[in-house]
Enzyme design. Structure first.
Site, PDB file in Angstrom:
ATOM      1  N   ASP A 270       0.855  -1.095  -0.059  1.00 30.33           N
ATOM      2  CA  ASP A 270      -0.076   0.019  -0.127  1.00 30.33           C
ATOM      3  C   ASP A 270       0.864   1.288  -0.157  1.00 30.33           C
ATOM      4  OD1 ASP A 270      -2.189  -1.903   0.374  1.00 30.33           O
ATOM      5  OD2 ASP A 270      -1.868  -1.576   2.707  1.00 30.33           O
TER       6      ASP A 270
ATOM      7  N   GLU B   3     -11.288   0.027  -3.211  1.00 27.96           N
ATOM      8  CA  GLU B   3     -10.612   0.455  -2.065  1.00 27.96           C
ATOM      9  C   GLU B   3      -9.264   1.261  -2.748  1.00 27.96           C
ATOM     10  OE1 GLU B   3      -9.435  -3.036   0.124  1.00 27.96           O
ATOM     11  OE2 GLU B   3      -8.410  -3.867  -1.486  1.00 27.96           O
TER      12      GLU B   3
HETATM   13  O1  FUB Z   1      -3.175  -3.652   3.540  1.00 28.24           O
HETATM   14  C1  FUB Z   1      -4.338  -3.843   3.939  1.00 28.24           C
HETATM   15  C2  FUB Z   1      -5.559  -3.331   2.985  1.00 28.24           C
HETATM   16  O2  FUB Z   1      -5.173  -4.497   1.756  1.00 28.24           O
HETATM   17  C3  FUB Z   1      -5.186  -2.028   2.353  1.00 28.24           C
HETATM   18  O3  FUB Z   1      -5.917  -1.355   3.446  1.00 28.24           O
HETATM   19  C4  FUB Z   1      -6.117  -2.428   1.237  1.00 28.24           C
HETATM   20  O4  FUB Z   1      -6.157  -1.174   0.324  1.00 28.24           O
HETATM   21  C5  FUB Z   1      -5.683  -3.348   0.668  1.00 28.24           C
HETATM   22  O5  FUB Z   1      -4.342  -3.214  -0.070  1.00 28.24           O
END
Ligand code: FUB
Length: 345
Positions: free
Chosen positions: A31, A244
């Site tokens: 991320d 997301e």
């Molecule tokens: O790293 C945890 C979660 O996985 C992140 O918040 C999302 O965007 C995904 O990458």
């Protein structure tokens, strides 16, 4: 690339074809939110660990506990681990799951924004403050008021205003906020509370930040993402709808909102004329990587734009043990973005 399709991957071959290699290899990172501060590249990633949690569609196996900042003199130089910048044990309101963070710089202070679950099991977004870009960050005692869900990304506009973009489905709990409140008595489920396929998709949120960068200056608003006819993307449009990993960058006066489509594993973008949108779907930035999740940032370093992203190739496909990478990103003359294939196919 979803878990079930990695069984037959020859990782040695794949790594030869990969367009880039992990920026650090002594720990797992994901991320990546990249910024240039004081002429240097700083990456604010998640710090992946194997905490032994069972895999589920709520992402319980993403049980991260702290953040490390990575510094680089250039995209070709070694990624330097600046050490622990913030630990969940130092955040009074947060219990667990330190997911994707971002950072911002204003008036000589650096701000680390991070999602974590509070002691009621609800994702909130917190902020820590430092005098230096690599921390350590001193957390505020409470989460940001009216914050919820995950994946904060903070954009500084040319007029000096800052905006936070956030939200994430399934384990990110965005679907639990459809009525404006979260009912902790309802059971956790990745698929309950989602709109039907023919209904408009759930939307990410944006809020302008307060002058001191510690709170929202306004109630968060939904961001419209529309198709070429101006119609909202539908919940069943899994190849294009928001899931997301919100990010915002500005190029030639246009606002580019980019995000992950989650269960279809693309990083896509949509373009608008205001930081609040609406944003019109533009296409794909990154094809699927090894590992279930895909999450990125877009950052200009001198005259070149870059995509920072992650994959699970170093861990041979373990979806919660990821590594951050970087590749050149190209804006075409018509304003579109060229799709990147992470393994050069
Ligand atoms: O790293 C945890 C979660 O996985 C992140 O918040 C999302 O965007 C995904 O990458």
């Amino acid at each position: 690339m979803p878990e079930d399709s990695i069984a037959h991957i020859d990782f040695e071959e794949l790594n030869k074809k990969a367009i880039s290699q992990p920026l650090v290899k002594h720990m797992y990172t994901a991320d990546p939110s990249a910024h240039v501060f004081d002429g240097k590249i700083y990456i604010y990633p998640s710090h992946d660990i194997d905490a032994g949690e069972a895999f589920d569609d709520l992402g319980s196996h993403f049980a991260m506990e702290d953040y490390h900042v990575i510094a680089m003199d250039s995209v070709d130089s070694e990624g330097i681990d600046c050490g622990e910048a913030l630990h969940v044990n130092d955040v009074p309101w947060a219990e667990k799951q330190m997911w994707a963070p971002d950072a911002a710089h204003k008036n000589g202070k650096y701000f680390l924004y991070f999602p974590a679950k509070d002691y009621d099991g609800i994702f909130r977004i917190g902020v820590g403050v430092s005098d230096t870009p690599d921390g350590p960050f001193i957390p505020q005692p409470e989460a940001i008021k009216n914050s919820f869900s995950i994946d904060p990304a903070v954009f500084e506009d040319e007029d000096g205003d800052y905006y936070m973009y956030f939200g994430g489905l399934w384990g990110g709990q965005l679907q639990r906020w459809r009525e404006g409140t979260f009912n902790p008595d309802q059971p956790e489920s990745p698929v309950a509370f989602l709109p039907k396929d023919d209904e408009p998709a759930l939307l990410p949120y944006v809020a302008k930040m307060s002058d001191d960068m510690l709170e929202f200056a306004e109630k968060p608003k939904e961001i419209q993402i529309v198709d070429e006819n101006g119609d909202p993307l539908l919940a069943g449009d899994n190849d294009r709808r928001f899931f997301e990993a919100a990010w915002l960058h500005k190029y030639h006066g246009k606002y580019y909102f980019s995000y992950s489509t989650g269960d279809t594993h693309f990083i896509c973008y949509a373009v608008g004329d205001s930081p609040y949108g609406p944003f019109t779907y533009g296409g794909r930035i990154l094809n699927p990587v090894v590992g279930w999740t895909s999450h990125h940032s877009i950052c200009q370093v001198e005259d070149q734009w870059y995509l920072f992203y992650h994959d699970s190739s170093l861990s041979k496909g373990v979806t919660h043990l990821r590594s951050v990478k970087v590749a050149k990103l190209t804006h075409n003359a018509d304003g579109s973005i060229e799709t990147i294939d992470p393994y050069g196919n």
